[in-house]
Design an enzyme around this catalytic site. Structure first.
Site, PDB file in Angstrom:
ATOM      1  N   ASP A 173       0.824  -1.145  -0.024  1.00  0.00           N
ATOM      2  CA  ASP A 173       0.071   0.019  -0.012  1.00  0.00           C
ATOM      3  C   ASP A 173       0.937   1.257   0.106  1.00  0.00           C
ATOM      4  OD1 ASP A 173       1.013   0.357   2.714  1.00  0.00           O
ATOM      5  OD2 ASP A 173      -0.839   0.360   3.651  1.00  0.00           O
ATOM      6  N   ASP A 227       1.462   4.744   2.221  1.00  0.00           N
ATOM      7  CA  ASP A 227       1.036   5.385   3.570  1.00  0.00           C
ATOM      8  C   ASP A 227       1.488   6.819   3.708  1.00  0.00           C
ATOM      9  OD1 ASP A 227       0.336   2.598   5.247  1.00  0.00           O
ATOM     10  OD2 ASP A 227       2.355   2.450   4.427  1.00  0.00           O
ATOM     11  N   ASP A 263      -3.458   4.242   2.885  1.00  0.00           N
ATOM     12  CA  ASP A 263      -3.707   4.749   4.144  1.00  0.00           C
ATOM     13  C   ASP A 263      -3.412   6.185   4.559  1.00  0.00           C
ATOM     14  OD1 ASP A 263      -4.425   2.149   4.992  1.00  0.00           O
ATOM     15  OD2 ASP A 263      -2.634   1.463   5.737  1.00  0.00           O
TER      16      ASP A 263
END
Ligand code: GTP
Ligand code: MN
Ligand code: MN
Length: 392
Positions: free
Chosen positions: A204, A206, A316
């Site tokens: 992902d 962040d 995120d």
């Protein structure tokens, strides 16, 4: 004589936060096996065993060269009988029979496939396996009730399980910059997680967002999210208010004025054009470089080769007040084991409680302020370890 020298060379302190761990790993043949066993333990909900395997792998990652004999392990921390058995097996036979058996087991593969779905944890995967579901395809056909996160996870399964590149992370960063700049000028964005540690790919991207004036960041997340949504950048999002004050994480509770942490787990829609823009905008002089031209060519091709011209990327977002920024930055940079070891060091060696919000001294009964990561390491009596050396 050489063996003694080897033993001398291979000595590391016992907490991962006392060591420098770069991405250069001389012992991946061992750490791959131990990491697989750690993942398996975690998916079986055996966190204690998982941590033991991860600590052992981290010790080997910190070594300046490859382990070639069991004697070199003398005096190294965190290597219990089980881990030593795995290492011996690899030294003698080239592979770990336990890791291989796990890798090939039906249960491991089912757990891996199902927990690979965004929104699915070990307990849910176990329940589904007991219902006879062993693959993503079987889950799709099962008609099981799924929550919103799991539906999105299934829908974008292939994209989400394809590693995110640094170029994609930068393209997402540009979008987040635009979102934040348009709803709160002056707000600052930091890339955290694995990319801040120098990793070339991630599962992902962040980000940590703050504003230099305390309090200005309040209520920022819903605004950022609705801007992103209105521009069509979000395929999924779940925004959470700070749950910090409700948490039972012990005495590292800040005054109520600090109850401002907000975060968002999301799935972005990243188009091929956005990725290209980020690539060219970043290094305009390099666009004549054959390698970057090749990259753009590849990007164009995927857009015209009958595939969809975009991909889903897990992102995120965290918003922190400036007074907690250093703690949030340290806490969201990772690695997960490095963070766990920092908290263990704080608690066991310093009688302090460290969280992503604050550092509390249990002896002095007060919070220790910090405006930078360096100050937090200093409070903890640790040598400063830069992000690129936190890859434990
Ligand atoms: P990849 O994403 O796989 O490249 O690795 P990563 O190191 O970036 O992992 P991840 O994105 O899962 O986590 C990044 C950091 O955020 C780690 O240090 C985690 O400990 C931290 N983190 C993840 N989830 C939470 C959470 O719920 N609370 C807090 N405080 N920290 C979290
Ligand atoms: Mn990450
Ligand atoms: Mn993350």
């Amino acid at each position: 004589q050489t063996e003694e020298a080897d033993v001398m060379l291979l000595s590391v302190p016992s907490y991962a936060c006392q060591r420098k761990t770069t991405l250069q790993n001389h012992n991946s043949v061992f750490t791959d096996a131990l990491t697989l066993l750690a993942e398996n333990a975690e998916m079986e909900d055996e966190d204690g065993r998982g941590v033991a395997f991860r600590r052992a792998a981290a010790v080997l990652k910190a070594l300046p060269k490859a382990v070639t004999s069991m004697k070199q392990l003398n005096g190294l921390p965190c290597l219990g009988d089980h881990c030593q058995r795995v290492i011996r097996d690899i030294l003698e036979n080239g592979i770990s029979s336990e890791a291989e058996a796990t890798r090939q087991s039906e249960r491991y593969n089912a757990l891996k496939a199902l927990t690979g779905i965004f929104g699915v944890g070990a307990k849910t995967a176990d329940r589904w396996i007991r219902d006879g579901i062993r693959s993503v395809a079987m889950l799709r056909d099962s008609g099981h009730a799924l929550n919103r996160a799991q539906l999105a996870g299934l829908q974008y399964y292939d994209d989400i399980n394809q590693p995110v590149t640094r170029a994609e992370a930068d393209a997402i960063g540009d979008i987040v910059e635009r979102a934040v700049a348009s709803v709160l000028p002056g707000a600052q964005i930091s890339l955290t997680g694995g990319f801040r540690r120098g990793k070339l790919t991630g599962h992902d991207v962040d980000f940590l967002i703050t504003h230099p004036e305390e309090g200005r960041e309040e209520g920022l997340m819903p605004k950022v999210v609705s801007w992103l949504d209105s521009q069509g950048f979000l395929l999924y999002q779940k925004t959470m208010r700070n749950s910090y004050l409700e948490s039972k994480d012990g005495p590292a509770r800040p005054p109520s004025s600090m109850d401002r942490f907000e975060r968002c787990f999301s799935i972005f829609k990243l188009t091929t054009e956005q990725k290209q823009e980020a690539l060219t905008a970043e290094a305009p002089t390099e666009s004549q470089h054959p390698e970057s031209q090749m990259k753009c060519g590849e990007l164009k091709e995927t857009g015209h080769a009958g595939h969809k011209p975009w991909r889903a990327v897990r992102v995120d977002l965290v918003v922190s007040p400036i007074s907690q920024f250093a703690f949030a930055l340290l806490g969201w940079t990772g690695s997960k084991l490095f963070e766990r070891e920092l908290r263990r060091w704080a608690g066991y060696e310093k009688a302090m409680s460290l969280s992503s919000h604050a550092l509390y001294d249990n002896v002095q009964k007060r919070y220790l302020r910090a405006a930078s990561e360096q100050e937090i390491f200093a409070h903890l009596g640790l040598e400063y370890i830069p992000p690129a050396e936190r890859n434990a």
